[in-house]
Design a protein around this motif. Structure first.
Motif, short mmCIF file in Angstrom:
data_model
loop_
_atom_site.label_atom_id
_atom_site.label_comp_id
_atom_site.label_asym_id
_atom_site.label_seq_id
_atom_site.Cartn_x
_atom_site.Cartn_y
_atom_site.Cartn_z
N THR A 1 -16.56 93.90 43.60
CA THR A 1 -17.68 94.59 44.25
C THR A 1 -18.07 93.85 45.53
OG1 THR A 1 -18.54 95.32 42.12
CG2 THR A 1 -20.05 95.40 43.98
N PRO A 2 -18.15 94.56 46.66
CA PRO A 2 -18.56 93.90 47.91
C PRO A 2 -20.02 93.45 47.84
CG PRO A 2 -18.45 96.28 48.22
CD PRO A 2 -17.89 96.01 46.86
N ARG A 3 -20.35 92.51 48.70
CA ARG A 3 -21.71 91.99 48.75
C ARG A 3 -22.24 92.09 50.18
NH1 ARG A 3 -23.40 89.18 44.26
NH2 ARG A 3 -21.80 88.90 42.66
N LYS B 1 -26.18 90.29 47.90
CA LYS B 1 -26.34 91.12 46.72
C LYS B 1 -25.25 92.18 46.67
CE LYS B 1 -31.39 90.62 46.50
NZ LYS B 1 -32.69 91.33 46.53
N PRO B 2 -24.80 92.58 45.48
CA PRO B 2 -23.76 93.61 45.39
C PRO B 2 -24.23 94.93 46.00
CG PRO B 2 -24.06 92.47 43.30
CD PRO B 2 -25.20 92.05 44.17
N ILE B 3 -23.34 95.58 46.73
CA ILE B 3 -23.63 96.90 47.29
C ILE B 3 -22.45 97.82 47.01
CG2 ILE B 3 -25.08 95.94 49.11
CD1 ILE B 3 -22.86 96.48 51.09
N GLY C 1 -22.15 96.77 56.21
CA GLY C 1 -22.84 95.53 55.90
C GLY C 1 -22.26 94.80 54.71
N GLY C 2 -21.35 95.45 54.00
CA GLY C 2 -20.74 94.81 52.84
C GLY C 2 -19.47 94.06 53.21
N ILE C 3 -19.22 92.96 52.54
CA ILE C 3 -18.02 92.18 52.77
C ILE C 3 -17.37 91.82 51.43
CG2 ILE C 3 -18.79 91.19 54.96
CD1 ILE C 3 -19.49 88.62 53.42
N SER C 4 -16.08 91.59 51.48
CA SER C 4 -15.34 91.14 50.31
C SER C 4 -14.31 90.13 50.77
CB SER C 4 -14.65 92.31 49.60
OG SER C 4 -13.66 92.89 50.46
#
Length: 269
Positions: A141-143, A149-151, A157-160
């Motif tokens: 799950t990306p954060r 926080k998980p998104i 805005g999410g990264i993995s």
């Protein structure tokens, strides 16, 4: 003038072929195809064959990743991101204009600072595209890049770890290709490899930061899902956060501009 006309015609012909097949494979909309022709023609007219190859690498690698990714089922992606997988004209121009401006400045000034700005912008567009296209298939799950926080996968805005690694490789592809194609000396390695590599990777981080902090997001009144779309379940969504005018296209454009400026600063100092 004769050479410029010849390059314009060559750029128009080659980019038309690329846009045609991209449209056939549903990678581009009609406006996206026209934008690719425009960008390709301008780059071929004002740049060298090396700069043209970099653009082909950007479009070619992005298209290949999209085609290879299609069989993979990605839940909810289409209902979260603001646009479908087919890229439209605004998306192409948002990613291409910063590079084009820097290239045209190089054409008239012959200052290598602007050439590096072009390479950095293409590296940044490649890094961001690879991060988005490859990161979405991550099993983790990306954060959020700001809160960690998980998104939901697909939201700006999410990264993995997979997406971050992909952005570094994408930036390295462009920086390395330009360095090899230009047959540069050892003393020019820092300028023509490391700066585009660093700036290209920084582009994807800047894009994620702007996306997390300022890009407009909405919440569905039916399911409560956070989305970038103004409609969900065929009903208008409610604005949750961000600036109303700051869509993903604007985020890409601003990130590209900041990437070019960063490369100019690094070269200057």
């Amino acid at each position: 003038m004769t050479i410029l006309v010849y390059q314009l015609l060559l750029g128009f012909f080659v980019s038309s072929i690329i846009s045609f097949f991209s449209y056939i494979y549903h990678l581009l909309t009609k406006s996206g195809s026209l934008a690719v022709i425009t960008v390709g023609t301008v780059v071929c007219a004002f740049g060298s064959w090396q700069t043209w190859v970099l653009l082909i690498l950007l479009f070619g690698s992005s298209g290949l990743i999209s085609i290879l990714k299609k069989p993979i089922a990605i839940s909810n992606e289409e209902t979260l991101i603001a646009k479908d997988q087919q890229r439209d004209g605004w998306q192409i121009l948002a990613n291409g204009l910063p590079a084009i401006v820097s290239l045209i400045l190089f054409y008239f000034t012959e200052n290598q600072l602007f050439l590096i700005g072009y390479v950095s912008a293409i590296a940044g567009a490649t890094a961001d595209t690879w991060a988005s296209e490859i990161g979405i298939v991550s099993r983790h799950t990306p954060r959020s890049i700001l809160s960690f926080k998980p998104i939901a996968p697909g939201l700006s805005g999410g990264i993995s770890s997979l997406g971050t690694f992909a952005s570094l490789v994408g930036s390295g592809l462009i920086a390395g290709a330009f360095w090899l194609l230009s047959s540069l000396s050892i003393t020019q390695t820092v300028l023509f490899f490391w700066i585009p590599l660093i700036c290209g990777f920084a582009n994807s981080l800047i894009d994620s930061i702007l996306g997390a902090a300022f890009q407009v997001k909405y919440r569905c009144s039916i399911c409560g899902q956070i989305t970038e779309r103004t409609e969900h379940h065929q009903l208008p969504t409610l604005k949750l956060s961000g600036l109303s005018w700051l869509t993903n296209d604007w985020v890409n454009f601003i990130s590209g501009c900041l990437t070019v400026l960063l490369s100019w600063l690094l070269v200057y100092y």
